[in-house]
Write an enzyme that holds these catalytic residues in place. Structure first.
Site, PDB file in Angstrom:
ATOM      1  N   GLU A  12      85.001  53.547  26.229  1.00 25.99           N
ATOM      2  CA  GLU A  12      85.857  53.999  27.328  1.00 25.99           C
ATOM      3  C   GLU A  12      86.465  52.786  28.036  1.00 25.99           C
ATOM      4  O   GLU A  12      85.749  51.987  28.637  1.00 25.99           O
ATOM      5  CB  GLU A  12      85.054  54.848  28.310  1.00 25.99           C
ATOM      6  CG  GLU A  12      85.905  55.618  29.285  1.00 25.99           C
ATOM      7  CD  GLU A  12      85.104  56.631  30.093  1.00 25.99           C
ATOM      8  OE1 GLU A  12      85.698  57.596  30.597  1.00 25.99           O
ATOM      9  OE2 GLU A  12      83.873  56.455  30.215  1.00 25.99           O
ATOM     10  N   CYS A  39      88.705  60.101  33.724  1.00 25.44           N
ATOM     11  CA  CYS A  39      87.865  60.484  32.587  1.00 25.44           C
ATOM     12  C   CYS A  39      88.670  61.261  31.550  1.00 25.44           C
ATOM     13  O   CYS A  39      88.296  61.307  30.371  1.00 25.44           O
ATOM     14  CB  CYS A  39      86.673  61.307  33.060  1.00 25.44           C
ATOM     15  SG  CYS A  39      87.102  62.780  34.009  1.00 25.44           S
ATOM     16  N   GLU A  91      78.645  65.019  33.846  1.00 27.53           N
ATOM     17  CA  GLU A  91      79.997  64.771  33.343  1.00 27.53           C
ATOM     18  C   GLU A  91      80.108  63.267  33.139  1.00 27.53           C
ATOM     19  O   GLU A  91      80.155  62.510  34.102  1.00 27.53           O
ATOM     20  CB  GLU A  91      81.040  65.285  34.333  1.00 27.53           C
ATOM     21  CG  GLU A  91      82.414  65.497  33.698  1.00 27.53           C
ATOM     22  CD  GLU A  91      83.271  64.249  33.697  1.00 27.53           C
ATOM     23  OE1 GLU A  91      83.078  63.411  32.782  1.00 27.53           O
ATOM     24  OE2 GLU A  91      84.107  64.101  34.588  1.00 27.53           O
ATOM     25  N   LYS A 140      75.587  61.738  47.355  1.00 28.74           N
ATOM     26  CA  LYS A 140      75.573  60.274  47.294  1.00 28.74           C
ATOM     27  C   LYS A 140      76.868  59.837  46.630  1.00 28.74           C
ATOM     28  O   LYS A 140      77.018  59.922  45.425  1.00 28.74           O
ATOM     29  CB  LYS A 140      74.367  59.783  46.486  1.00 28.74           C
ATOM     30  CG  LYS A 140      73.891  58.369  46.887  1.00 28.74           C
ATOM     31  CD  LYS A 140      74.873  57.248  46.617  1.00 28.74           C
ATOM     32  CE  LYS A 140      74.938  56.866  45.174  1.00 28.74           C
ATOM     33  NZ  LYS A 140      75.811  55.638  44.976  1.00 28.74           N
TER      34      LYS A 140
END
Length: 522
Positions: free
Chosen positions: A373, A275, A241, A168
């Site tokens: 983040e 990331c 992750e 997906k």
């Protein structure tokens, strides 16, 4: 005009640089996802039965076809994800080609049966071995920032291990996933063995609920936590992750020119939507001003534009939502005393999703730009006075994906790596660890659990079964029933024989000879 219900059944892929609709796709329902998983489950035994060597041959064909279409794939990535074509070639296509190379060279060795010697004298008449078996159906939910390299590297490892895969992709980058599907099918992977289900968050939730055998997810901490809770209800194994807030430490002996170039690239590659981006930069006070000045100078020279333009260094952000997050972090930093040395604003003349590469000074850990983040083109720089302070600041985060240390003294850098809480620590480089196919990728703390890439990533795709065969089928085992005082004394003597240090030192040669005889009988 489409109703809300009709709109929910469609996904429109959009070029983030221009706003141009690229394609409209049907959104998979929960029933569609379940049907795909059932097809994958039915196809899995035959795919596993094919054998590792034949699956490796299919990977080799995939690698060949990807190499032939490298420019076409890179351009497609640029059109849907925004990054410069050169960047798409290096950080996406090259990464996948090399991941295939690693699996072609190493999968057979990692996946083959492994004899397991027994050290216990009581079990010397047994033979044991470890067998690696596929989980079955692997569900993969992948992000938009690396829409080709992340799902492809995970998929290749799953497939070569004998699993089937249902992927997906992000609703923002579905076309790249369909390109991957086409390449794999043309290379010889059966259609049921690798399927893409296009959809939004509801399709991802349906995949988590479906009867898959393991889930690999890359995305936000908030979504990862919800997936972990849902998976725990049925003990579904997961790899998560979940992003990072990676620190870069620049020591007093670092080469300022080299380190500043690394910081600028590490903060702004893929418009900061990585990331592994440099999201926090700590610089020794003795070189702080020179370092900041170098970063500002180099940042001002970056060419921001459409990814298909050959001269572009930094492309657009993927979506307005991401742009607002960047703006919020920069505004919060300004309100708490940070200085914007360059950038700090949108680039409306280029398009709706462009933001100027931004360097911030006078930042601290009270600011959101140093805590959450950002995932955008922002480089916040903070001074430190000692190694201990630098380590404390680097570890002062809920994240722990990767980190970097810059120094002219490699031994000093490696010593400090031991003190940093992260899944990967690089000395004198940033981000590139993701492109090293042998190296495991994953983090600690809120950055997730499990690993991708390399041997450890491949081992995430298998279950280990221990097989034990007794070589004396006609002999009753001494530890079976028949307990009593005599048996107890015999066992005490046996324990002394095998484990008493004085006897081992005294009769070690005899023990080794006995073990040798037992091995020959086995």
């Amino acid at each position: 005009m489409a109703t809300d219900l009709q709109a929910a059944l469609k996904i429109v892929s959009v070029n983030p640089a221009t706003g141009e609709p690229l394609c409209e796709l049907k959104c998979c329902t929960a029933e569609d996802v379940s049907a795909a998983v059932e097809r994958a489950k039915s196809a899995q035994p035959a795919w596993a039965e094919l054998g590792v060597k034949k699956r490796i041959a299919i990977l080799r064909e995939f690698q060949k076809k990807l190499h032939e279409k490298k420019s076409e794939i890179a351009t497609a990535i640029t059109r849907e994800a925004g990054k410069p074509v050169a960047e798409a070639l290096v950080t996406e296509v090259l990464v996948v080609l090399d991941a295939a190379r690693f699996l072609i060279d190493n999968a057979y060795q990692v996946l083959r049966d492994e004899p397991l010697p027994h050290g216990n004298l009581a079990t010397k008449l047994k033979s044991g071995r470890l067998v690696r078996e596929p989980h079955g159906v692997i569900g993969i939910i992948s992000p938009w920032n690396y829409p080709f390299s992340i799902p492809a590297t995970e998929t290749l490892a799953a497939l070569v291990a004998g699993n089937t895969v249902v992927l997906k992709p992000s609703e923002l980058t579905p076309l790249i996933a369909l390109q991957l599907e086409s390449l794999l099918h043309s290379a010889g992977v059966p259609k049921e063995a690798f399927q893409v289900v296009v959809g939004d968050g509801a399709a991802g939730a349906a995949l988590v609920r479906a009867p898959i055998d393991k889930l690999v997810f890359t995305g936000s901490v908030a979504t990862g936590k919800r997936i972990a809770v849902a998976a725990a209800e049925r003990l579904l194994p997961v790899v998560l992750e979940l992003g990072g807030k990676d620190p870069m430490i620049v020591l007093d002996d670092a080469d300022v020119d080299v380190a500043s170039s690394a910081a600028v690239w590490g903060a702004f590659v893929n418009a900061g939507q990585v990331c592994l981006s440099v999201e926090r930069c700590y610089v020794h006070r003795s070189i702080y001003e020179r370092f900041v000045a170098a970063c500002v100078e180099k940042t001002k020279k970056l060419r921001v534009g459409h990814g298909e333009d050959r001269d572009t260094d930094v492309g657009p952000l993927i979506h307005e939502r991401q742009l607002r997050t960047v703006e919020d972090h920069v505004q919060d930093a300004k309100e708490h005393g940070a200085r914007v040395l360059t950038g700090g604003a949108r680039y409306p003349e280029l398009g709706r999703n462009f933001y100027r590469p931004t360097v911030l000074a006078d930042v601290n850990h009270d600011m959101r730009v140093m805590r959450g983040e950002t995932f955008g083109p922002v480089l916040p720089i903070m001074p430190f006075d000692s190694e201990d302070e630098a380590v404390r600041l680097a570890n002062d985060s809920e994240y722990g994906l990767a980190a970097s240390i810059f120094t002219r003294n490699s031994e000093r850098g490696e010593r400090l790596t031991r003190r940093i809480h992260a899944g990967t620590v690089m000395v004198n480089d940033v981000i590139s660890c993701f492109g090293i196919s042998e190296a495991p990728h994953g983090g600690v703390k809120a950055s997730g659990i499990g690993r991708a890439h390399g041997r450890f990533g491949l081992e995430e795709m298998i279950r280990v079964k221990y097989l034990d065969t007794d070589q004396m089928p006609a002999m009753k085992k001494v530890w079976w029933y028949g307990y009593g005082e005599t048996f107890r004394r015999q066992m005490e003597g046996f324990l002394d024989l095998q484990f008493a240090r004085s006897l081992v030192a005294r009769f070690g040669g005899a023990f080794r000879a006995t073990a040798s005889v037992c091995r020959k009988r086995v």
